[in-house]
Design an enzyme around this catalytic site. Structure first.
Site, PDB file in Angstrom:
ATOM      1  N   ASP A  82       5.001   8.235  25.557  1.00  0.00           N
ATOM      2  CA  ASP A  82       5.395   9.031  24.394  1.00  0.00           C
ATOM      3  C   ASP A  82       6.261   8.213  23.445  1.00  0.00           C
ATOM      4  OD1 ASP A  82       4.038  11.121  25.504  1.00  0.00           O
ATOM      5  OD2 ASP A  82       5.818  12.167  26.236  1.00  0.00           O
ATOM      6  N   ASP A 129      -4.654  16.067  28.609  1.00  0.00           N
ATOM      7  CA  ASP A 129      -3.625  15.271  29.259  1.00  0.00           C
ATOM      8  C   ASP A 129      -3.988  14.962  30.716  1.00  0.00           C
ATOM      9  OD1 ASP A 129      -1.179  13.903  29.366  1.00  0.00           O
ATOM     10  OD2 ASP A 129      -0.134  15.478  28.253  1.00  0.00           O
TER      11      ASP A 129
END
Length: 434
Positions: free
Chosen positions: A211, A146
């Site tokens: 997301d 990430d």
């Protein structure tokens, strides 16, 4: 000159990291984040893994169990190593991955290119080699990486690419060790800096947006973005549209409200666009329709085609003029090649039923002057032959997944002489007018 040399070396290392024998095809598996976020332990995760086995999805190819954020303590150990949370994993992380492997899974784990992960646990910046060795020792071989809590520019003197190179270097170094297990690197960069352009130099997949949410508007927006970058996918290089929201979403997020038709569209688009297929829903508490969708062998064989790595691409937008950026109405007509025939995906982006018409030769993969057999990959039926064109009726937000194969020449002297009459000419140079 020195900066150019450094960049060139980083490029070479990145390319080398791809040649480790893994990541050719999109990853299939499960990711813990959307269901549990940080609220899990080894027991509930192994129950989820068992549900994947019992539902037949491991046999269908979903063989990677991805442990996302929140698995460690907030502070590193005395030697600087990440420490697994003993309350969540009382028998240790090695015991957890051993149990996963006993069920038939490969194990994946999460980390971050900054000081902390997105949930505030230790990130891997400055600990890339140490953390990779820890992950390997624990039994993991897949890394989702990430991009939260990144250091100041004066510290890194690198952009996002350079920060990811550090972990790619660690993976390459690890691969040189005798008996080491190759690591697959999945970049979670969110798409703000166009990872589909550069990320293939470092990893096998890359996120292309934020997301996902289990609502149709979110799916349509992702497909809209995919309409412009789908051609960047190939073997060892996959646009990642985030997790599959097919079925219940569990306790960590609000319940999903996708209809059955929307769930089919979601799964078909992700599979045909060669995204990793990582399930993000609660399979231990779901209905049989979920397993029916996720286990569709005809759809999965396009995703996992061993000979064709390219994703399908749009050939017509439908609700808009071609190349229109519209998060509500993305491209509706898609096509591509496969080992099993020419693939067509028709997507009804409207809120009402729609008759969707197209000429076969709008697809680059279709030969003119031929008849094609039509196989429906959702009904799993042979549906006769198509001559020149087709019309498919779809429900709101529904999908058609069709496989066409050459069934011989069309009838002799069939009129009109060209399916697309523009530029159609007699031997003497006279244009034929439909």
């Amino acid at each position: 000159m020195l900066a150019s040399v450094i960049f060139y070396l980083a490029f070479v290392v990145g390319v080398t990291s791809l040649n480790n024998g893994i990541g050719k095809l999109p990853k299939l598996g499960y990711n813990t984040w959307n269901v549990y976020q940080c609220d899990y332990n080894a027991t509930v995760l192994l129950a989820q893994a068992q549900a994947i086995v019992d539902g037949g999805l491991l046999k269908a190819g979903y063989d990677t169990f991805m442990l996302d954020d929140c698995y460690s303590l907030r502070k590193r150990g005395d030697g600087g190593s990440i420490v697994a949370d003993p309350e969540k994993f009382p028998d240790g992380m090695k015991s957890f991955t051993k149990s996963l492997k006993a069920l038939g899974f490969n194990a994946g784990i999460y980390s971050d290119a900054g000081y902390e992960t997105c949930a505030g646990f230790p990130g891997s910046y400055g600990h890339e080699v140490q953390d990779l060795e820890t992950f390997s020792d624990w039994g993991f071989s897949y890394l989702k990486y990430d991009n939260c809590y990144i250091p100041f520019d004066q510290v890194t003197q690198e952009n996002v690419y350079g920060r990811y190179v550090r972990m790619a270097d660690a993976i390459e170094s690890h691969a040189q060790q005798p008996g080491s297990t190759p690591f697959q690197l999945a970049l979670c960069e969110w798409g703000w800096q166009q990872p589909w352009v550069w990320a293939r130099r470092l990893g096998q997949s890359w996120r292309v947006g934020g997301d996902i949410r289990p609502v149709w508007s979110a799916l349509a927006s992702i497909i809209n973005s995919a309409s412009f970058i789908s051609s960047s996918s190939d073997f060892y290089a996959h646009n990642d549209f985030d997790m599959l929201e097919v079925g219940n979403t569990g306790t960590g997020t609000p319940p999903g409200n996708l209809t059955f038709d929307e769930a089919k569209s979601h799964f078909t688009a992700w599979a045909f666009l060669k995204s990793p297929l990582l399930i993000g829903t609660d399979l231990a508490n779901t209905i049989s329709d979920t397993f029916e969708i996720l286990g569709n062998k005809d759809i999965l064989k396009i995703s996992q085609d061993p000979n064709v790595g390219e994703a399908i691409v749009p050939f017509r937008w439908g609700a808009n003029e071609d190349w229109t950026f519209d998060p509500v109405h993305p491209a509706a007509y898609w096509t591509g090649n496969s080992s099993y025939g020419v693939v067509f995906m028709l997507l009804n982006t409207l809120d009402e039923p729609q008759n969707m018409f197209f000429n076969l030769t709008e697809s680059w993969a279709i030969r003119a002057g031929r008849v094609y057999s039509v196989y429906d990959m959702w009904s799993h039926t042979e549906n006769g032959t198509a001559l020149r064109n087709m019309t498919v009726t779809l429900p709101p937000h529904g999908v058609a997944a069709l496989l066409l194969n050459d069934a011989g020449p069309e009838p002799e002297n069939y009129e009109p002489y060209c399916a697309g009459y523009w530029q159609c000419s007699y031997p003497n140079g006279t244009y034929y007018s439909n």
